[in-house]
Design a protein around this motif. Structure first.
Motif, PDB file in Angstrom:
ATOM      1  N   ALA A 250       0.441  -1.168   0.119  1.00  0.00           N
ATOM      2  CA  ALA A 250      -0.339   0.201  -0.240  1.00  0.00           C
ATOM      3  C   ALA A 250       0.594   1.109  -0.165  1.00  0.00           C
ATOM      4  O   ALA A 250       0.515   2.224  -0.562  1.00  0.00           O
ATOM      5  N   ALA A 251       2.444   1.277   0.703  1.00  0.00           N
ATOM      6  CA  ALA A 251       3.200   2.339   0.929  1.00  0.00           C
ATOM      7  C   ALA A 251       3.393   2.745  -0.416  1.00  0.00           C
ATOM      8  O   ALA A 251       3.834   3.760  -1.168  1.00  0.00           O
ATOM      9  N   SER A 252       4.521   1.630  -0.933  1.00  0.00           N
ATOM     10  CA  SER A 252       4.104   1.508  -2.689  1.00  0.00           C
ATOM     11  C   SER A 252       3.976   2.172  -3.355  1.00  0.00           C
ATOM     12  O   SER A 252       3.253   3.209  -4.486  1.00  0.00           O
ATOM     13  N   ARG A 253       2.500   1.924  -3.639  1.00  0.00           N
ATOM     14  CA  ARG A 253       1.472   2.427  -4.596  1.00  0.00           C
ATOM     15  C   ARG A 253       1.360   3.939  -4.310  1.00  0.00           C
ATOM     16  O   ARG A 253       0.805   5.049  -5.164  1.00  0.00           O
ATOM     17  N   ASP A 254       1.387   4.191  -2.764  1.00  0.00           N
ATOM     18  CA  ASP A 254       1.015   5.753  -2.175  1.00  0.00           C
ATOM     19  C   ASP A 254       2.461   6.706  -2.779  1.00  0.00           C
ATOM     20  O   ASP A 254       3.115   7.076  -2.103  1.00  0.00           O
ATOM     21  N   THR A 255       2.737   6.598  -4.647  1.00  0.00           N
ATOM     22  CA  THR A 255       3.440   7.719  -4.997  1.00  0.00           C
ATOM     23  C   THR A 255       3.716   8.624  -4.247  1.00  0.00           C
ATOM     24  O   THR A 255       4.807   9.207  -4.900  1.00  0.00           O
ATOM     25  N   ALA A 256       3.052   9.458  -4.195  1.00  0.00           N
ATOM     26  CA  ALA A 256       2.600  11.025  -3.423  1.00  0.00           C
ATOM     27  C   ALA A 256       3.826  10.705  -2.407  1.00  0.00           C
ATOM     28  O   ALA A 256       4.098  12.065  -1.631  1.00  0.00           O
ATOM     29  N   ALA A 257       3.267  10.092  -1.131  1.00  0.00           N
ATOM     30  CA  ALA A 257       4.164  10.414  -0.186  1.00  0.00           C
ATOM     31  C   ALA A 257       5.254   9.049  -0.199  1.00  0.00           C
ATOM     32  O   ALA A 257       6.947   9.503   0.301  1.00  0.00           O
ATOM     33  N   ASN A 258       5.662   8.298  -1.035  1.00  0.00           N
ATOM     34  CA  ASN A 258       7.414   7.817  -0.962  1.00  0.00           C
ATOM     35  C   ASN A 258       7.789   7.576  -2.380  1.00  0.00           C
ATOM     36  O   ASN A 258       6.795   7.517  -3.616  1.00  0.00           O
ATOM     37  N   ILE A 259       8.520   7.154  -2.517  1.00  0.00           N
ATOM     38  CA  ILE A 259      10.033   7.165  -3.391  1.00  0.00           C
ATOM     39  C   ILE A 259       9.824   5.464  -3.842  1.00  0.00           C
ATOM     40  O   ILE A 259       9.487   4.664  -4.831  1.00  0.00           O
ATOM     41  N   LYS A 260      10.533   4.878  -2.603  1.00  0.00           N
ATOM     42  CA  LYS A 260      11.329   3.280  -2.827  1.00  0.00           C
ATOM     43  C   LYS A 260      10.490   2.958  -1.354  1.00  0.00           C
ATOM     44  O   LYS A 260      11.021   3.143  -0.464  1.00  0.00           O
ATOM     45  N   VAL A 261       9.879   1.786  -1.458  1.00  0.00           N
ATOM     46  CA  VAL A 261       9.920   1.021  -0.207  1.00  0.00           C
ATOM     47  C   VAL A 261      10.668  -0.280   0.185  1.00  0.00           C
ATOM     48  O   VAL A 261      10.721  -0.770  -1.446  1.00  0.00           O
TER      49      VAL A 261
END
Length: 326
Positions: A307-318
């Motif tokens: 889910a964090a990886s799909r949130d590209t506004a908040a994350n670059i690389k998980v």
């Protein structure tokens, strides 16, 4: 052992599996850090570009430690810190065959490279995406301090290009609308960050280069319309390399610029043959890619990591982390 598995489209599970057994010509690797890539999301959504079957363990951006070697293996030993290539003949590790998102997995020595002591396990799991950016710069040819390199897109690949070009001494400019990714680009060596929504990119590049344009253009967004922008921003005699992939995409472009500007244009997929050079470059140039990793999760929280990886506004690389990952 625990492993993240994709068991059906949009279905992620963390399963308890038996530790795999190795053959005489194989090694058993304990995962340490595993990156989640946009390609993993495509795999999860059932639309990856090559055939595959569920269930599958993903994970093609990884670092690990060898814990067991087969009787015929001589080039590696338990305790070796390693990374591994993901395109293996007709197989794609983490796609057509299960990958590294498990506490233990099997690998062939031919896939592997020893991780220099100067690079952490986190660095190791970034070798695969950085190798793609490094490969783009190699294909551009002799990138050095005389060049102005314009990089379209500050995702993981584009940021790797920025770090590599800056380490080669080139003046490096990022084209990126997202403020957070623009800031990461600056930290990795971009002299300027241009917002493509503020004005036509070619106009902005012309302004900051005294009308010359970019001597090297790397397209790392995978958007066909941006390829058209790349032609406009390029200087006469520039080298243009397309890294981003958009299979089947179409956009209008001023193709006459290829001839009128005497452009050299290259396409590429992956990073075949450059991993040893990539590792030496990261070691000797002291390339620090820590800015790329914005979130870390244990494998037990794999669904949250996706889910964090799909949130590209908040994350670059998980990254998923296992044991002493750093």
């Amino acid at each position: 052992m625990k492993a993240m598995r994709f068991t059906a489209a949009d279905t992620v599970s963390v399963d308890e599996l038996a530790v795999p057994r190795i053959a005489a010509d194989e090694v058993l690797v304990a995962a340490r850090s595993v990156g989640i890539c946009h390609s993993d999301i495509e795999l999860l959504e059932g639309r990856y570009i090559i055939p595959f079957r569920y269930p599958i363990i993903p994970g093609h951006e990884w670092s690990g430690e060898i814990v067991e070697t087969g009787a015929a293996v001589t080039a590696f030993a338990p305790g070796d810190r390693v990374v591994g290539e993901c395109v293996i003949g007709e197989d794609h590790f983490g796609f057509s065959i299960s990958g590294a998102a498990a506490e233990f997995f099997v690998a062939k020595p031919a896939w592997l490279h020893k991780l220099p002591d100067s690079l952490s396990f986190t660095d190791g799991a970034l070798v695969e995406p950085f190798s793609c950016g490094y490969h783009a710069l190699v294909l551009a040819g002799n990138v050095n301090a005389s060049d102005t390199v314009v990089v379209f897109g500050a995702g993981p690949i584009g940021l790797g290009v920025i770090a590599g070009a800056a380490a080669m001494g080139a003046r490096t400019i990022a084209v990126e609308p997202a403020a957070g990714r623009g800031e990461a680009a600056r930290k990795l060596g971009a002299e300027l960050v241009l917002d493509p929504t503020a004005a036509p990119v070619a106009e902005q590049v012309a302004e900051v280069t005294g009308g010359v344009g970019a001597t090297v253009v790397i397209e790392a967004t995978g958007r066909t319309a941006v390829v058209a922008d790349a032609l406009e921003a390029a200087a006469h005699g520039a080298r243009v390399v397309c890294v981003g992939i958009d299979v089947g995409g179409r956009a209008p472009a001023a193709l006459g610029l290829i001839q009128s500007k005497d452009l050299t244009i290259r396409g590429m997929t992956g990073s075949p043959g450059v991993w040893p050079d990539t590792l030496r470059f990261m070691h000797r140039a002291h390339v620090d890619l820590a800015e790329l990793v914005t979130s870390r999760f244990p494998v037990e929280r794999a669904a949250e990591a996706i889910a964090a990886s799909r949130d590209t506004a908040a994350n670059i690389k998980v990254h998923l982390e296992f044991g002493a990952a750093r």
